[in-house]
Design an enzyme around this catalytic site. Structure first.
Site, PDB file in Angstrom:
ATOM      1  CG  ASP A  67      36.470  35.556  40.821  1.00 48.70           C
ATOM      2  OD1 ASP A  67      36.191  36.542  41.628  1.00 48.70           O
ATOM      3  OD2 ASP A  67      37.203  35.872  39.806  1.00 48.70           O
ATOM      4  CG  ASP A 134      46.841  35.178  33.306  1.00 45.61           C
ATOM      5  OD1 ASP A 134      46.082  35.891  33.255  1.00 45.61           O
ATOM      6  OD2 ASP A 134      46.800  34.057  33.690  1.00 45.61           O
ATOM      7  CG  HIS A 136      42.827  36.010  35.001  1.00 46.23           C
ATOM      8  ND1 HIS A 136      43.982  35.813  35.569  1.00 46.23           N
ATOM      9  CD2 HIS A 136      42.427  36.911  35.908  1.00 46.23           C
ATOM     10  CE1 HIS A 136      44.236  36.302  36.771  1.00 46.23           C
ATOM     11  NE2 HIS A 136      43.029  36.802  36.957  1.00 46.23           N
ATOM     12  CD  GLU A 141      44.485  31.770  35.582  1.00 48.10           C
ATOM     13  OE1 GLU A 141      44.943  32.669  34.624  1.00 48.10           O
ATOM     14  OE2 GLU A 141      45.117  31.657  36.588  1.00 48.10           O
TER      15      GLU A 141
HETATM   16  C1  GLP Z   1      41.959  37.997  40.394  1.00 50.76           C
HETATM   17  C2  GLP Z   1      40.708  38.260  40.356  1.00 50.76           C
HETATM   18  C3  GLP Z   1      40.496  39.044  39.096  1.00 50.76           C
HETATM   19  C4  GLP Z   1      41.152  40.351  38.987  1.00 50.76           C
HETATM   20  C5  GLP Z   1      42.682  39.730  38.857  1.00 50.76           C
HETATM   21  C6  GLP Z   1      43.492  41.061  38.915  1.00 50.76           C
HETATM   22  O1  GLP Z   1      42.386  37.084  39.431  1.00 50.76           O
HETATM   23  N1  GLP Z   1      39.967  37.053  40.217  1.00 50.76           N
HETATM   24  O2  GLP Z   1      38.802  39.575  39.101  1.00 50.76           O
HETATM   25  O3  GLP Z   1      40.819  41.478  37.883  1.00 50.76           O
HETATM   26  O4  GLP Z   1      42.767  39.090  40.052  1.00 50.76           O
HETATM   27  O5  GLP Z   1      43.570  41.423  40.306  1.00 50.76           O
HETATM   28  P1  GLP Z   1      44.329  42.807  40.574  1.00 50.76           P
HETATM   29  O6  GLP Z   1      43.337  43.986  40.529  1.00 50.76           O
HETATM   30  O7  GLP Z   1      44.834  42.819  41.922  1.00 50.76           O
HETATM   31  O8  GLP Z   1      45.557  43.118  39.718  1.00 50.76           O
END
Ligand code: GLP
Length: 262
Positions: A67, A134, A136, A141
């Site tokens: 992404d 959440d 995702h 989402e």
């Molecule tokens: C963002 C990214 C996801 C990631 C998520 C969790 O939304 N697009 O790919 O898994 O954050 O982030 P973190 O690893 O900082 O908790």
């Protein structure tokens, strides 16, 4: 799903890096799907270390990231382009890397092209995934279609808040381009990483809850090969954690990924 519960971030990162490295050792031209966020940082640091020690070579490997934020240029320090350069690509040369283009003038066309590039590369052999609070994956989402493809998404307010810490007072983008859940499910292997108590509910919903668009990661229950690597805190709400531990401990040698064997 295979659920692996390890002591801490360091152990999760080492196993994740070893899993990717073992794949690339056996198939140097493997196609990797990569993730951003704080969770895989330790894995990338470990990959950089393995590369410096001459034990990891990505020079024939192609990568696709999940992404990117819409409206951020690749040189913006908060873009996922910049994250990937800083975490991995500046240190470990890869044959070709791809991150969705947040500045694309025609976003639907760019998303369709991204899908075509993944197919042209032969599909993703191993997709690394973090997990949102959440549930995702990528930026899919809750209520995302479980068959979705790469497309533009609007972030949930909670995700905007969770991302605010990276933007230091600047406005947090609301729109992103993300691989879809259908895109992710076509990867041959999904390697999901989660760390910390704050992820425990999402982990439990992903592994033991119903398959539902309210927890996009639960769609991974439909995938034939998923490895979920967790620290103790992220595993703390799994009702069958003793079973997962015993499965992992009694794994046959030939199925094991040895962190020091590279
Ligand atoms: C963002 C990214 C996801 C990631 C998520 C969790 O939304 N697009 O790919 O898994 O954050 O982030 P973190 O690893 O900082 O908790």
């Amino acid at each position: 799903m295979e659920v692996v519960i390890l002591a801490d971030d360091a152990a999760v990162s080492r196993l994740a890096a070893a899993t990717v490295s073992q794949l690339v050792c056996s198939r140097p031209d493997a196609v990797l799907g990569l993730a951003t966020g704080s969770t895989p940082r330790g894995m990338y640091a470990e990959m950089v270390r393995l590369h410096r020690e001459g034990r990891l070579d990505l020079s024939q490997t192609t990568t696709f990231n999940l992404d990117e934020y819409v409206g951020l240029s690749p040189s913006d320090p908060t873009s996922y382009h910049a994250y990937m350069r800083e975490a991995l690509f500046d240190h470990v040369p890869v044959r070709r890397w791809h991150v969705p283009d947040g500045l694309a003038a025609d976003i639907p066309a760019a998303c369709a092209a991204y899908e075509r590039e993944i197919v042209a590369a032969g599909g993703i052999d191993c997709q690394v995934l973090g997990l949102g609070h959440d549930g995702h994956i990528g930026f899919n989402e809750p209520t995302s279609s479980l068959g979705s493809r790469t497309r533009i998404k609007t972030l949930a307010p909670e995700t905007v808040e969770a991302n605010r810490r990276f933007f230091e007072g600047r406005e947090v983008p609301r729109h992103v381009i993300t691989m879809g859940i259908g895109t992710i499910l076509e990867s041959r292997h999904c390697l999901v990483l989660a760390l910390g108590e704050a992820k425990a509910s999402a982990v439990a919903a992903m592994v033991e809850g119903p398959i539902t668009a309210m927890c996009p990661a639960s769609a991974l229950q439909m995938h034939a090969r998923v490895t979920v690597v967790l620290d103790e805190a992220a595993a703390s709400r799994l009702s069958m954690r003793d079973y997962y531990r015993s499965v992992y401990q009694s794994k046959p040698e030939w199925q094991r990924v040895e962190v020091d064997a590279l």
